[in-house]
Design a protein around this motif. Structure first.
Motif, mmCIF file in Angstrom:
data_model
loop_
_atom_site.group_PDB
_atom_site.id
_atom_site.type_symbol
_atom_site.label_atom_id
_atom_site.label_comp_id
_atom_site.label_asym_id
_atom_site.label_seq_id
_atom_site.Cartn_x
_atom_site.Cartn_y
_atom_site.Cartn_z
ATOM 1 N N GLN A 156 45.854 42.929 43.709
ATOM 2 C CA GLN A 156 46.184 42.402 45.028
ATOM 3 C C GLN A 156 46.411 40.904 44.947
ATOM 4 O OE1 GLN A 156 42.744 43.716 44.733
ATOM 5 N NE2 GLN A 156 42.227 41.668 44.013
ATOM 6 N N LYS A 160 46.438 46.347 54.358
ATOM 7 C CA LYS A 160 46.184 44.909 54.271
ATOM 8 C C LYS A 160 44.908 44.612 55.030
ATOM 9 C CE LYS A 160 50.157 44.390 57.128
ATOM 10 N NZ LYS A 160 51.323 44.839 56.562
ATOM 11 N N TYR A 219 42.899 41.494 57.095
ATOM 12 C CA TYR A 219 42.962 40.176 57.728
ATOM 13 C C TYR A 219 41.538 39.669 57.935
ATOM 14 C CZ TYR A 219 47.701 41.528 59.239
ATOM 15 O OH TYR A 219 49.013 41.929 59.291
ATOM 16 N N THR A 274 41.137 45.978 58.866
ATOM 17 C CA THR A 274 41.998 46.614 57.873
ATOM 18 C C THR A 274 43.121 47.319 58.617
ATOM 19 O OG1 THR A 274 40.164 46.961 56.348
ATOM 20 C CG2 THR A 274 42.100 48.347 56.028
ATOM 21 N N VAL A 302 44.630 36.733 54.125
ATOM 22 C CA VAL A 302 45.251 38.057 54.085
ATOM 23 C C VAL A 302 45.153 38.569 52.650
ATOM 24 C CG1 VAL A 302 47.342 39.371 54.539
ATOM 25 C CG2 VAL A 302 46.875 37.312 55.867
ATOM 26 N N ILE A 318 46.468 41.605 50.233
ATOM 27 C CA ILE A 318 47.499 42.638 50.210
ATOM 28 C C ILE A 318 47.663 43.116 48.773
ATOM 29 C CG2 ILE A 318 49.945 43.121 50.646
ATOM 30 C CD1 ILE A 318 49.949 40.902 52.701
#
Length: 115
Positions: A36, A58, A60, A85, A106, A108
């Motif tokens: 990630q 993702k 936050y 999520t 973030v 990802i």
């Protein structure tokens, strides 16, 4: 161990985002994370993203300010140290409805490799 200094973070453009400056803190470099990447977003008042979805999840994490997240028929306001999520394929919209800058991390996963 790969150490990256904030002063060396590179900006990136995120699709379908507005009123935001994104910096890549970790990821997409030799010796960096394998699964990630980590971004730091600063959303101006009225800034946001979406509505749209991605084929990957993702996470936050709001560091400072507030971010309104709309997803799956729900609306929630995240404040400092709140996180959420977003599932793969889930349509989401985020908007900074406050008059303060929202600073957010973030996480990802990398896009799937085409073989």
């Amino acid at each position: 161990m790969l150490v990256k200094r904030f002063q060396d973070a590179q900006p990136y453009e995120a699709p379908n985002h507005h009123g935001v400056v994104g910096l890549r803190l970790q990821g997409f470099e030799a010796g960096g994370p394998e699964n990630q990447w980590l971004g730091y977003s600063q959303f101006l008042p009225g800034g946001g993203a979406g509505p749209d979805s991605t084929p990957f999840e993702k996470v936050y994490l709001v560091l400072e300010g507030q971010m309104t997240v709309l997803a799956s028929g729900r609306e929630v306001v995240l404040g400092p140290m709140d996180s959420c999520t977003i599932a793969p394929g889930e349509i989401r919209e985020i908007v900074n409805r406050s008059n303060h800058v929202c600073k957010m991390l973030v996480v990802i996963p990398y896009p799937a490799k085409v073989t």
